[in-house]
Enzyme design. Structure first.
Site, PDB file in Angstrom:
ATOM      1  N   LYS A 138       0.813  -1.215   0.000  1.00  0.00           N
ATOM      2  CA  LYS A 138       0.000   0.000   0.000  1.00  0.00           C
ATOM      3  C   LYS A 138       0.851   1.272   0.000  1.00  0.00           C
ATOM      4  CE  LYS A 138      -2.678   0.692   3.629  1.00  0.00           C
ATOM      5  NZ  LYS A 138      -2.042  -0.451   4.239  1.00  0.00           N
ATOM      6  N   THR A 163       4.009   1.514  -0.875  1.00  0.00           N
ATOM      7  CA  THR A 163       4.738   1.501  -2.154  1.00  0.00           C
ATOM      8  C   THR A 163       3.859   2.064  -3.267  1.00  0.00           C
ATOM      9  OG1 THR A 163       6.010  -0.426  -1.438  1.00  0.00           O
ATOM     10  CG2 THR A 163       5.942   0.011  -3.807  1.00  0.00           C
ATOM     11  N   ARG A 191       1.884   8.102   6.894  1.00  0.00           N
ATOM     12  CA  ARG A 191       2.113   7.977   8.339  1.00  0.00           C
ATOM     13  C   ARG A 191       3.595   7.710   8.607  1.00  0.00           C
ATOM     14  NH1 ARG A 191      -1.058   3.020   9.726  1.00  0.00           N
ATOM     15  NH2 ARG A 191      -0.373   2.522   7.614  1.00  0.00           N
ATOM     16  N   LYS A 251       7.868  -5.984  10.422  1.00  0.00           N
ATOM     17  CA  LYS A 251       7.944  -5.197   9.189  1.00  0.00           C
ATOM     18  C   LYS A 251       9.371  -4.898   8.736  1.00  0.00           C
ATOM     19  CE  LYS A 251       3.665  -2.669   8.452  1.00  0.00           C
ATOM     20  NZ  LYS A 251       3.084  -1.326   8.302  1.00  0.00           N
ATOM     21  N   ALA A 273      -4.015   1.181  12.596  1.00  0.00           N
ATOM     22  CA  ALA A 273      -5.400   1.157  12.127  1.00  0.00           C
ATOM     23  C   ALA A 273      -6.211   0.027  12.738  1.00  0.00           C
ATOM     24  CB  ALA A 273      -5.433   1.035  10.605  1.00  0.00           C
ATOM     25  N   PHE A 299      -3.716  -0.727   6.995  1.00  0.00           N
ATOM     26  CA  PHE A 299      -4.317  -2.043   6.781  1.00  0.00           C
ATOM     27  C   PHE A 299      -5.356  -1.997   5.656  1.00  0.00           C
ATOM     28  CE2 PHE A 299      -2.863  -2.627  11.313  1.00  0.00           C
ATOM     29  CZ  PHE A 299      -1.781  -3.425  10.967  1.00  0.00           C
ATOM     30  N   PHE A 306       3.713  -8.564  -9.641  1.00  0.00           N
ATOM     31  CA  PHE A 306       4.823  -9.457  -9.309  1.00  0.00           C
ATOM     32  C   PHE A 306       5.233 -10.196 -10.582  1.00  0.00           C
ATOM     33  CE2 PHE A 306       3.563  -8.558  -5.061  1.00  0.00           C
ATOM     34  CZ  PHE A 306       4.614  -8.921  -4.232  1.00  0.00           C
ATOM     35  N   TRP A 360       7.012  -0.682  -7.963  1.00  0.00           N
ATOM     36  CA  TRP A 360       8.106  -1.288  -7.196  1.00  0.00           C
ATOM     37  C   TRP A 360       9.341  -1.446  -8.078  1.00  0.00           C
ATOM     38  CZ3 TRP A 360      11.034  -5.770  -7.514  1.00  0.00           C
ATOM     39  CH2 TRP A 360      11.785  -6.094  -6.360  1.00  0.00           C
TER      40      TRP A 360
END
Length: 558
Positions: A73, A75, A96, A107, A275, A303, A384, A412
């Protein structure tokens, strides 16, 4: 093919001086408070001086229910903003701040990924400009003043067994969830049960993120309820005369932080409530500032859309008077196959049956945004290399049945260039009819509001309150809190309150076991399932792989 780690890409970036980034954003030097060469705080007087300037378009980035396969998200938010710039639009992103707990836990970092990151990545992921330290200090000052008041005679008649305020630390530390303090004799305090929240779960974090200015911040700090008297009356930070000192600690933390993307796009990174246990959005101050600067402002909510987006729309937008122009729902083929029952180890194999079984999760989020909130949206497939054409075609076909387009996001791997297609669709959506509405109205009862969220957003049969929660609800109604919005504290891994139930389940109820008021933030928190306000570290935390060399170069963040 070997890919570079996110931190390697970030460290190779030739960053612009933050004064150059501010100039690109049209921010005069008089508002800039530099933190080194590549970070700055922007004084809140910028908002007052630009109050008459027209706001740009507001784009919310949200996602499907998260899985171990990852969704991307942040990214996507960064890459979309760079993509908007790449097609000639004046865009800015508002995100954030990462919490140290998850950075050292699972993470390992939260500043985007690949060629769609905000930099300086290491600073943003670690201490940054000290905002979270200030929030923790303000939280713990209030805790210290509360216990000191009891020690010094307790003129307010505070019941130590009815204290609701916890201490905070920005680290995943399960050992601190439940403690006993004040031991060691009469001079050491009054012994009582206590506990710690992670800083991002502190109400002070929510207060900072929802405050419109320093006066509002002080007012909200004063409204915080820390416990109850022996007679059952609420005790506030204002009663303890703590709000002025708390606001003094937070005055600089209230100022939004300006950084940049890898491509030099201005980025605000400010505030960071979770969240699943809080409202999960960056600060109102940063969002409003971005809207005065950019023609297009991209922001994210934590999230999935059932948590972050719901709270962004029902809490943040309601309090700040914001109206989103478009919503981006991020998904990956891999994550959808996981929702369809495929093990993580097998996600690289084409599996149309599992994809079809997992697609209802995405489609339910899409339907919620489109039909419940009345907002135009696009599905961004975070690409991907293992995605097959047949899989991508299936996602597109199913979304088209709901009248929603799909855009392949390759940010990405390609940065802004890979976000052009998504950017074009977002620009188109921003001109679409917009019938934004909330999922519930504030004049509904507390139970009716929870019921509305559970039925409309989670697609549950309803909400069930434990006897304890029902008693708490009666108390909240008695002290005049029934008109507040609801902040559902729920697992991020499912539409239900059970993290093991994937997809888009039906025939379930959500059990609320605890209700508490965050009177400073201005909402009621409804705790469900096993949700905790102090996470723990995993068996093999990311901290084991984070290091720094003799030149001060950090490795292991991702």
């Amino acid at each position: 093919m070997a890919y570079k780690a996110d931190i390697e890409i970030a460290q190779e970036c030739v960053k612009k001086k933050i004064t150059e980034v501010a100039a690109v954003a049209g921010i005069d030097e008089k508002y800039i408070e530099q933190y080194g060469n590549y970070k700055a705080k922007i004084d809140y007087s910028f908002l007052k001086d630009n109050a008459d300037k027209k706001d740009g378009k507001l784009i919310l980035v949200t996602a499907i229910t998260p899985t171990p396969a990852g969704e991307g998200k942040t990214t996507t938010s960064v890459g979309l903003t760079d993509g908007l710039r790449a097609i000639g639009k004046n865009a800015i992103v508002a995100l954030r701040e990462p919490s140290l707990g998850p950075v050292f836990g699972i993470k390992g970092g939260a500043a985007g990924g690949g060629y769609a990151q905000v930099v300086p990545m290491e600073d943003i992921n670690l201490h940054f400009t000290g905002d979270f330290h200030a929030i923790g200090a303000a939280n713990n000052l209030l805790a210290a003043m509360l216990d000191n008041h009891i020690q010094q005679g307790n003129s307010l008649g505070i019941d130590p067994k009815q204290i609701t305020w916890k201490r905070a630390v920005d680290m995943n530390d399960r050992q601190l969830r439940n403690i006993v303090d004040g031991l060691g004799g009469k001079a050491q305090g009054v012994p009582r049960e206590d506990g710690f929240d992670i800083t991002v779960a502190s109400e002070v974090m929510a207060v900072l993120c929802l405050s419109s200015d320093i006066t509002d911040l002080k007012r909200r700090c004063g409204n915080i309820i820390v416990g109850y008297t022996y007679g059952g009356e609420p005790v506030t930070a204002r009663d303890l005369k703590a709000e002025g000192a708390m606001a003094a600690l937070l005055k600089d933390a209230l100022k939004p932080n300006l950084v940049q993307t890898l491509e030099g796009t201005p980025a605000f990174v400010h505030g960071g409530p979770f969240a699943n246990i809080a409202h999960g959005c960056n600060s109102i101050t940063a969002t409003r500032m971005a809207l005065k600067i950019g023609d297009y402002v991209v922001t994210e909510a934590g999230f999935a859309a059932d948590l972050g987006a719901e709270k962004f729309l029902d809490i943040k937008c309601r309090m700040a008077g914001l109206k989103p122009d478009a919503v981006v729902i991020v998904a990956t083929v891999r994550a959808l196959k996981y929702h369809g029952g495929v093990a993580k180890a097998d996600l690289n194999e084409e599996n149309l049956t599992a994809l079809e079984a997992g697609l209802p999760n995405l489609l339910q989020h899409v339907s919620n945004i489109k039909d419940v909130y009345g907002l135009p949206c696009v599905v961004a497939i975070n690409a991907f290399p293992t995605d097959t054409k047949a899989e991508l075609d299936m996602v597109e076909a199913k979304c088209k049945e709901l009248g929603v387009n799909v855009a392949l996001s390759e940010v990405w791997a390609k940065g802004g260039e890979g976000g052009k297609a998504l950017a074009e669709e977002v620009v188109r959506l921003c001109e679409e009819p917009n019938d934004f509405r909330f999922s519930y109205e504030l004049d509904m009862s507390i139970e009716e509001k929870m019921e509305a969220i559970c039925k409309k957003i989670y697609h549950a049969d309803g909400v069930q309150l434990t006897p304890g929660a029902r008693k708490q609800m009666a108390k909240l109604e008695e002290i005049g809190c029934s008109g507040m919005p609801i902040c559902m504290a729920k697992t991020q891994y499912s539409f239900t309150d059970d993290p093991k139930i994937l997809g888009a389940p039906k025939d379930f109820t959500v059990t609320v076991r605890n209700l508490k008021v965050s009177a400073g933030a201005g909402f009621i928190v409804a705790l469900t399932g096993d949700i905790m306000t102090m996470p723990g570290l995993p068996k093999s935390p990311a901290a084991e792989r984070i290091d720094v060399d003799e030149n001060g170069v950090i490795s292991g963040l991702f």
